[in-house]
Structures are given as C-alpha cells and as structure tokens.
Design an enzyme around this catalytic site. Structure first.
Site, PDB file in Angstrom:
ATOM      1  N   ARG A  66       0.826  -1.184   0.000  1.00 37.62           N
ATOM      2  CA  ARG A  66       0.000   0.000   0.000  1.00 37.62           C
ATOM      3  C   ARG A  66       0.874   1.252   0.000  1.00 37.62           C
ATOM      4  NH1 ARG A  66      -1.021   2.309   4.964  1.00 37.62           N
ATOM      5  NH2 ARG A  66      -3.178   2.763   4.430  1.00 37.62           N
ATOM      6  N   LEU A  67       0.225   2.364  -0.287  1.00 37.80           N
ATOM      7  CA  LEU A  67       0.818   3.684  -0.083  1.00 37.80           C
ATOM      8  C   LEU A  67      -0.146   4.465   0.796  1.00 37.80           C
ATOM      9  CD1 LEU A  67       2.100   4.823  -3.616  1.00 37.80           C
ATOM     10  CD2 LEU A  67       3.501   4.477  -1.586  1.00 37.80           C
ATOM     11  N   ASP A  68       0.375   5.197   1.747  1.00 35.15           N
ATOM     12  CA  ASP A  68      -0.487   6.003   2.598  1.00 35.15           C
ATOM     13  C   ASP A  68      -1.219   7.049   1.766  1.00 35.15           C
ATOM     14  OD1 ASP A  68       0.205   4.784   5.081  1.00 35.15           O
ATOM     15  OD2 ASP A  68       2.118   5.836   4.997  1.00 35.15           O
ATOM     16  N   TRP A  69      -2.322   7.549   2.283  1.00 37.21           N
ATOM     17  CA  TRP A  69      -3.141   8.511   1.542  1.00 37.21           C
ATOM     18  C   TRP A  69      -2.349   9.755   1.162  1.00 37.21           C
ATOM     19  CZ3 TRP A  69      -4.118  13.520   3.048  1.00 37.21           C
ATOM     20  CH2 TRP A  69      -3.762  13.858   4.350  1.00 37.21           C
TER      21      TRP A  69
ATOM     22  N   SER B  18       0.860   9.840   0.473  1.00 38.49           N
ATOM     23  CA  SER B  18       2.005   9.492  -0.363  1.00 38.49           C
ATOM     24  C   SER B  18       1.550   9.352  -1.810  1.00 38.49           C
ATOM     25  CB  SER B  18       2.651   8.186   0.105  1.00 38.49           C
ATOM     26  OG  SER B  18       3.129   8.311   1.425  1.00 38.49           O
TER      27      SER B  18
END
Length: 206
Positions: free
Chosen positions: A44-47, A49
């Site tokens: 995942r990528l944080d919101w 990022s």
C-alpha cells in the site's frame, strides 16, 4: 500464467486511499481511477504518499510479494525539511530506531537537484527561510509510515513522498492518475523474481 489474471501499475496521486471502498467522504479511492474488477493492491501507499502502486487479482503472486521474505526493493523520492548532513545520511543507511524497531540497512543518497515531478495538489507547506532537499531512499521492508518515521528520527521531517519503483517496475512515462497493464517482459521478470525468493521451511509441531 493464466489469461484471466490482471497485473496493473498505477501512479497514485496525493490524497487517494489504497482501497476501493469509500468509507471516508473527504478522500478519493482507487475506484475513482481504476475500473477493473477484483484487483487489489500489493502492499500500500499512505493517503498522503504518491507514486507507483501494483495491483493484481493473482492471489498467489500477491501473497509472495507481500511476504517479508520477499524483500523486494522499493525506491522513494523524499522531500525533507532542511538539508541532511552526512551523519544523517549515514544513520538512514545503517538503520535508525523507530518506536521499538530498528530499520534494516537502506540505500540513501542526497539528490543533486529536484526531480521532475508533477505539482502536488495541494502543494507542500513551505516555511519561509527554511530550505528543503530531496533524498532517494531504497528500502527492502515496508513498516507502517516507515520512510516518514526514519527521516523524522534523524531530524529532517518528510514533506513529500513519491514511490518511483517497485523491484524492476518503474513509473517511467506513466502520468499522475493513470494506470496500465504490465508488459509481457515486466510480467515475466516479476514472476521469475518472485519464484527466486524461497520461503522458510515449514516445521511440524512437536
């Protein structure tokens, strides 16, 4: 390889949640960009990022890539507040304490100039008379908000975070908010690479 499997890379914009369900009305989700059924992000990528995200409906490949033993490289361009000195770079390279965990060795260098990236919306917060710098950081692990915690631990808070590669996969000419299927050569490399990583042997309980 089975024909019904899909393998997609996506250039995730800032503010987009790495999920297809919309449970936060203030944020966009993957569904706003990707109209492909039953694919899910690998990692995942944080919101807050940006950058490269891999999605697939191949559960076996997804499991292998997500397994800590896989240890594939992930490269980020990281804009930080102020200009890190040699000591800070060395600490990032050798490992820093974040909460109760010490990070693994990483490849870290100061970029000589600002990378060519699309403008972020909204822009980062600038502080008057405080310079910023860009780091290139390549990690083989993905703890929660790890890059941000690492740069904060050495005194240089992250302002912007963009993932530019996962293993051999690159953003290249992909535009912000766009996605595409992997090429045949990219997919073959990905499968060969994942199969080259061995899992720990199973042991029988006593």
């Amino acid at each position: 390889m089975t024909n019904h499997y899909r393998y997609i890379i996506f250039y995730k914009p800032y503010g987009v949640l790495c999920q297809f369900t919309k449970d936060a009305p203030t944020h966009s989700t993957l569904k706003d960009y990707i109209d492909v059924p039953d694919v899910y992000p690998v990692g995942r990528l944080d919101w807050d990022s940006e950058g490269l995200l891999l999605l697939t409906n191949d559960g076996q490949l997804q499991h292998r890539l997500a397994h800590p033993r896989f240890g594939h490289k992930r490269t980020y361009w990281v804009q930080v507040e102020r200009i890190p000195d040699a000591d800070a770079i060395k600490r990032l390279q050798t490992g820093v304490e974040i909460q109760d965990y010490r990070t693994q060795p990483a490849e870290v260098r100061l970029l000589p100039q600002e990378p060519q990236l699309p403008e972020r919306n909204p822009p980062i917060r600038f502080r008057k008379n405080v310079p910023t710098a860009w780091l290139e950081m390549t990690l083989t692990e993905g703890k929660n908000r790890q890059v941000r915690r690492m740069t904060a631990a050495v005194g240089f808070p992250t302002l912007r975070l963009v993932r530019v590669s996962i293993a051999h996969l690159q953003l290249d000419d992909l535009q912000l908010g766009q996605w595409r299927d992997l090429s045949t050569s990219e997919l073959q490399f990905l499968h060969n690479f994942s199969k080259s990583k061995s899992f720990p042997p199973k042991t029988n309980p006593l």
